[in-house]
Write a protein that holds these residues in place. Structure first.
Motif, mmCIF file in Angstrom:
data_model
loop_
_atom_site.group_PDB
_atom_site.id
_atom_site.type_symbol
_atom_site.label_atom_id
_atom_site.label_comp_id
_atom_site.label_asym_id
_atom_site.label_seq_id
_atom_site.Cartn_x
_atom_site.Cartn_y
_atom_site.Cartn_z
ATOM 1 N N GLU A 1 44.581 37.379 41.446
ATOM 2 C CA GLU A 1 45.645 36.573 40.845
ATOM 3 C C GLU A 1 45.038 35.331 40.199
ATOM 4 O O GLU A 1 44.185 34.688 40.832
ATOM 5 N N PRO A 2 45.459 35.002 38.959
ATOM 6 C CA PRO A 2 46.435 35.692 38.114
ATOM 7 C C PRO A 2 45.989 37.120 37.795
ATOM 8 O O PRO A 2 44.798 37.397 37.667
ATOM 9 N N THR A 3 46.959 37.991 37.630
ATOM 10 C CA THR A 3 46.666 39.408 37.421
ATOM 11 C C THR A 3 45.977 39.657 36.090
ATOM 12 O O THR A 3 45.261 40.652 35.939
ATOM 13 N N PHE A 4 46.199 38.813 35.107
ATOM 14 C CA PHE A 4 45.479 38.814 33.831
ATOM 15 C C PHE A 4 45.680 37.434 33.218
ATOM 16 O O PHE A 4 46.454 36.616 33.709
ATOM 17 N N TRP A 5 44.994 37.170 32.116
ATOM 18 C CA TRP A 5 45.090 35.854 31.474
ATOM 19 C C TRP A 5 45.015 36.047 29.968
ATOM 20 O O TRP A 5 45.079 37.181 29.482
ATOM 21 N N TRP A 6 44.881 34.939 29.230
ATOM 22 C CA TRP A 6 44.906 35.000 27.773
ATOM 23 C C TRP A 6 43.733 34.224 27.178
ATOM 24 O O TRP A 6 43.276 33.235 27.757
ATOM 25 N N VAL A 7 43.303 34.647 26.027
ATOM 26 C CA VAL A 7 42.340 33.861 25.257
ATOM 27 C C VAL A 7 43.108 32.824 24.448
ATOM 28 O O VAL A 7 44.302 32.957 24.195
ATOM 29 N N GLY A 8 42.397 31.762 24.059
ATOM 30 C CA GLY A 8 43.006 30.763 23.198
ATOM 31 C C GLY A 8 43.909 29.767 23.896
ATOM 32 O O GLY A 8 44.690 29.072 23.237
ATOM 33 N N MET A 9 43.816 29.657 25.224
ATOM 34 C CA MET A 9 44.612 28.668 25.937
ATOM 35 C C MET A 9 44.016 27.275 25.722
ATOM 36 O O MET A 9 42.816 27.121 25.469
ATOM 37 N N HIS A 10 44.862 26.261 25.831
ATOM 38 C CA HIS A 10 44.400 24.877 25.658
ATOM 39 C C HIS A 10 43.346 24.529 26.701
ATOM 40 O O HIS A 10 42.319 23.931 26.389
ATOM 41 N N ASN A 11 43.617 24.876 27.951
ATOM 42 C CA ASN A 11 42.666 24.647 29.038
ATOM 43 C C ASN A 11 41.780 25.876 29.161
ATOM 44 O O ASN A 11 42.266 26.973 29.462
ATOM 45 N N PRO A 12 40.490 25.748 28.940
ATOM 46 C CA PRO A 12 39.610 26.923 28.966
ATOM 47 C C PRO A 12 39.276 27.417 30.375
ATOM 48 O O PRO A 12 38.646 28.471 30.526
ATOM 49 N N ASN A 13 39.670 26.661 31.394
ATOM 50 C CA ASN A 13 39.279 27.000 32.765
ATOM 51 C C ASN A 13 40.292 27.922 33.426
ATOM 52 O O ASN A 13 41.501 27.755 33.279
ATOM 53 N N LEU A 14 39.788 28.870 34.172
ATOM 54 C CA LEU A 14 40.616 29.822 34.901
ATOM 55 C C LEU A 14 40.008 30.050 36.272
ATOM 56 O O LEU A 14 38.815 30.322 36.390
ATOM 57 N N GLN A 15 40.846 29.948 37.304
ATOM 58 C CA GLN A 15 40.384 30.218 38.663
ATOM 59 C C GLN A 15 41.055 31.486 39.172
ATOM 60 O O GLN A 15 42.282 31.588 39.179
ATOM 61 N N LEU A 16 40.268 32.444 39.606
ATOM 62 C CA LEU A 16 40.793 33.691 40.139
ATOM 63 C C LEU A 16 40.763 33.660 41.662
ATOM 64 O O LEU A 16 39.748 33.304 42.265
ATOM 65 N N MET A 17 41.900 34.024 42.274
ATOM 66 C CA MET A 17 41.939 34.263 43.711
ATOM 67 C C MET A 17 41.783 35.766 43.922
ATOM 68 O O MET A 17 42.571 36.556 43.395
ATOM 69 N N ILE A 18 40.760 36.151 44.679
ATOM 70 C CA ILE A 18 40.493 37.570 44.940
ATOM 71 C C ILE A 18 40.681 37.822 46.421
ATOM 72 O O ILE A 18 40.123 37.109 47.256
ATOM 73 N N HIS A 19 41.488 38.830 46.752
ATOM 74 C CA HIS A 19 41.768 39.135 48.159
ATOM 75 C C HIS A 19 41.404 40.584 48.458
ATOM 76 O O HIS A 19 41.758 41.495 47.717
ATOM 77 N N GLY A 20 40.676 40.763 49.528
ATOM 78 C CA GLY A 20 40.309 42.093 49.993
ATOM 79 C C GLY A 20 39.518 41.954 51.275
ATOM 80 O O GLY A 20 38.915 40.903 51.540
ATOM 81 N N ASP A 21 39.479 42.994 52.059
ATOM 82 C CA ASP A 21 38.829 42.899 53.353
ATOM 83 C C ASP A 21 37.335 42.592 53.196
ATOM 84 O O ASP A 21 36.596 43.336 52.541
ATOM 85 N N LYS A 22 36.924 41.444 53.752
ATOM 86 C CA LYS A 22 35.531 40.994 53.733
ATOM 87 C C LYS A 22 34.997 40.770 52.316
ATOM 88 O O LYS A 22 33.782 40.803 52.093
ATOM 89 N N ILE A 23 35.900 40.515 51.366
ATOM 90 C CA ILE A 23 35.474 40.320 49.981
ATOM 91 C C ILE A 23 34.560 39.107 49.849
ATOM 92 O O ILE A 23 33.718 39.030 48.957
ATOM 93 N N GLY A 24 34.696 38.173 50.794
ATOM 94 C CA GLY A 24 33.871 36.978 50.761
ATOM 95 C C GLY A 24 32.400 37.245 51.026
ATOM 96 O O GLY A 24 31.557 36.367 50.787
ATOM 97 N N ASP A 25 32.072 38.448 51.511
ATOM 98 C CA ASP A 25 30.674 38.796 51.755
ATOM 99 C C ASP A 25 29.953 39.197 50.469
ATOM 100 O O ASP A 25 28.724 39.318 50.457
ATOM 101 N N LEU A 26 30.735 39.408 49.400
ATOM 102 C CA LEU A 26 30.154 39.894 48.146
ATOM 103 C C LEU A 26 29.918 38.743 47.174
ATOM 104 O O LEU A 26 30.495 37.663 47.300
#
Length: 625
Positions: free
Chosen positions: A33-58
């Motif tokens: 999440e966000p599930t997708f995003w867009w090019v050409g936004m005013h703010n170029p920064n995007l933070q993705l939250m990724i959830h899955g079992d033990k995903i933090g180990d990767l």
């Protein structure tokens, strides 16, 4: 909460994948999440939250022209991973791979999509004082698709016999009646929350979100919501989305598996505490931090955990989610629930980041209090003693609503005028940076129906209604108010305030849309609302024109709206008998005028006579010529 079977299964699968080739992303990642995003936004920064079992180990990596992985954030819960991306202006729309590795070995690849923005997206216009807002509680408005009334796997089923239950209204029901809304003359629709509320009971109202990126299936789908905005926009109607940054629902998918130990305030059950609701503590120059936190950090309800917006990951998540919906659904505005309850600095950042992305947009915040000094401090441009600045363009004008209710219900006393409270509250407009951008109303989904407020006095009801249309601001009408919906037994019962719209269900014997079964009084008020809507839309003087009003005297209150092309005089008379109004008192604004036309009856008045007779307990709108 995730099942025990799933929690055990995923690590075994992940181990198998590592021992063989690469895994399928969907087998390890539950959500990005966000599930997708867009090019050409005013703010170029995007933070993705990724959830899955033990995903933090990767360890993730990105290779796509114009997209840079700036930072990987691992938190105490290994089921989450946050990655910060920079999307440069040169980045093109398309899918790009995010590779996840462990010890240098590729575990799986996830394709993330960047979409192309709509043409003119950044310049979109939000609702403004040219608009008239129609407020809808979707579960109670119209049932367009009975097949989604009860959805398998969701905690609460439909039960129309239960005043607190879900009744089956949905997005299709709104779409089906867009022609009615347009014909009535409304130009914007504020819909109470439509996001998933998978709660055990009392979930119909929508204010306990359990998924920030998903429309509740009992209302429809994300595509249904897109269709609503598209169909409404075709008819010249803007859609205003109701959002809640302060709290969510206890059954949100991350509850019990929060990314950090401070994701919620008072996260542990033994430490749970509730907001004090003491709004004055925030602006109070003498308030202690303890009292401020008791207001901002406590839970709103036993089933509504308080979100910790001082956690930067939470703050970014909420802000991006709001921008995502604006862009995705082509919104015409946001209504922000409980605006003053979250951390004030966060709300300033939230409003500023949205308005930076969409400079012509509009957001209205809820500060439910009848004190203009408190409400005004949140509006953009306000200079506060403590230096607090916001980018919030609009607020709901609760002070004016309360003053109107008070003025209409007061009994005449010697040496006083019942309109004084209304006059004086409007005079407090000097506190607001932009009073013309306030949302005005006579009732909404949280307060008694206006017909109940005036004790079912039709004449007072019509006076209040007319005042809403001739004063400054952006008028909002709650669904059903146009046909005198009321609740005599318990006027303040929220579930009964949000009663079903007659005709929204096929079995209804009364139908507002066809006028079947409506009383004479209901038809009269409906016609009045329609006439007022169209009159205001056709007269810019009532939208952006200047306002002047006279100190009330002898139970008569006179207000003018005017621009270079037109002058409109509104006379409010609370005397019970026919009253002769001396025009000489109003010559400052009537100088040179010889004729007036009643905007509602087309009756003509000769101003040279020096007086106008107005009916008792009435409001008269005059077009001055």
């Amino acid at each position: 909460m995730r099942s025990l079977n799933k929690i055990i299964l995923i690590p075994l699968l992940a181990l198998t994948f590592l021992m063989s080739n690469t895994a399928n992303a969907q087998d390890i990642i539950d959500r990005i999440e966000p599930t997708f995003w867009w090019v050409g936004m005013h703010n170029p920064n995007l933070q993705l939250m990724i959830h899955g079992d033990k995903i933090g180990d990767l360890n993730p990596s990105v290779s796509y022209k114009g997209v840079t992985l700036e930072q990987v954030i691992k938190v105490e819960n290994p089921n989450y991973l946050f990655i910060n991306l920079n999307i440069s202006p040169e980045a093109k729309a398309g899918s790009f791979p995010i590779e996840f590795k462990i010890d240098g070995k590729l575990v799986f690849t996830y394709k993330y999509e960047l979409k192309q923005r709509r043409k003119g997206s950044a310049e979109r216009e939000g609702f403004c004082n040219k608009d008239i807002i129609y407020l809808i509680t979707p579960d109670r408005f119209a049932n367009g698709d009975p097949s989604n009334d009860t959805v398998k796997g969701m905690r609460e089923a439909a039960d129309r016999s239960d005043k607190n239950g879900r009744h089956g209204g949905d997005i299709k029901g709104i779409i089906d009646h867009l022609d009615y809304i347009k014909d009535m003359g409304f130009t914007a629709i504020w819909v109470n929350p439509l996001l998933e509320n998978d709660m055990e009971k009392y979930s119909y109202h929508g204010y306990a979100t359990t998924d920030y990126y998903k429309i509740d299936p009992r209302f429809g789908t994300n595509n249904d919501y897109l269709r609503l905005t598209e169909e409404a926009n075709k008819k010249g109607i803007k859609i205003i989305m109701d959002m809640i940054e302060n709290h969510n629902g206890l059954f949100h998918w991350w509850t019990g598996d929060e990314p950090t130990n401070d994701w919620y305030h008072y996260q542990s059950e033994e430490k749970k505490t509730f907001t004090s609701h003491k709004k004055f503590t925030i602006p109070d120059p003498y308030a202690t931090n303890t009292d401020k936190e008791a207001y901002s950090d406590g839970w709103f309800d036993t089933i509504m955990p308080d979100l910790n917006q001082r956690n930067p990951l939470m703050a970014n998540y909420l802000i991006q989610n709001s921008i995502w919906w604006v862009e995705y659904a082509n919104l015409g505005g946001i209504r922000q629930d409980t605006y003053t309850y979250p951390d004030p600095d966060f709300m300033a950042e939230w409003s500023c980041r949205i308005m930076a992305e969409y400079p012509n947009f509009n957001i209205v915040g809820e500060e439910w209090i009848d004190q203009p000094a408190i409400v005004s401090r949140w509006q953009k441009g306000k200079i506060n003693e403590n230096g607090y600045e916001s980018c919030l363009p609009s607020l709901i004008d609760f002070p004016l609503q309360k003053a109107l209710e008070t003025a209409l219900n007061l009994e005449k006393k010697p040496y006083s005028d019942t309109f004084n409270s209304l006059y004086e509250t409007l005079a407090y407009d000097f506190l607001y940076p932009d009073p013309y951008n306030l949302v005005t109303m006579i009732d909404n989904h949280d307060i008694a129906r206006f017909y109940n407020q005036v004790n079912e006095n039709l004449d007072l009801f019509k006076m209040g209604l007319i005042y809403l249309y001739v004063t400054r601001g952006i008028p909002q009408i709650y669904y059903g108010t146009e046909i005198l919906i009321n609740n005599t037994e318990i006027p303040d019962d929220h579930s009964l305030i949000r009663t079903d719209m007659p005709g929204g269900w096929k079995s209804d014997s009364v139908n507002v849309f066809t006028e079947k079964g409506l009383t004479k009084e209901q038809k009269e008020v409906k016609d009045l609302v329609k006439k007022l809507n169209h009159f205001r839309t056709d007269n810019p003087a009532l939208q952006t024109g200047q306002l002047k009003h006279y100190v009330p005297r002898d139970e008569v209150y006179v207000l003018f709206r005017f621009d270079e092309k037109k002058k409109i005089m509104s006379i409010f008379n609370k005397n019970k008998d026919l009253t002769s109004v001396e025009l000489s008192h109003y010559q400052e604004l009537l100088e040179g005028a010889t004729k007036a036309i009643n905007a509602l009856t087309n009756e003509s008045y000769d101003l040279k006579k020096g007086t106008i007779n107005v009916e008792g307990t009435s409001a008269t709108i005059l077009i001055i010529e």
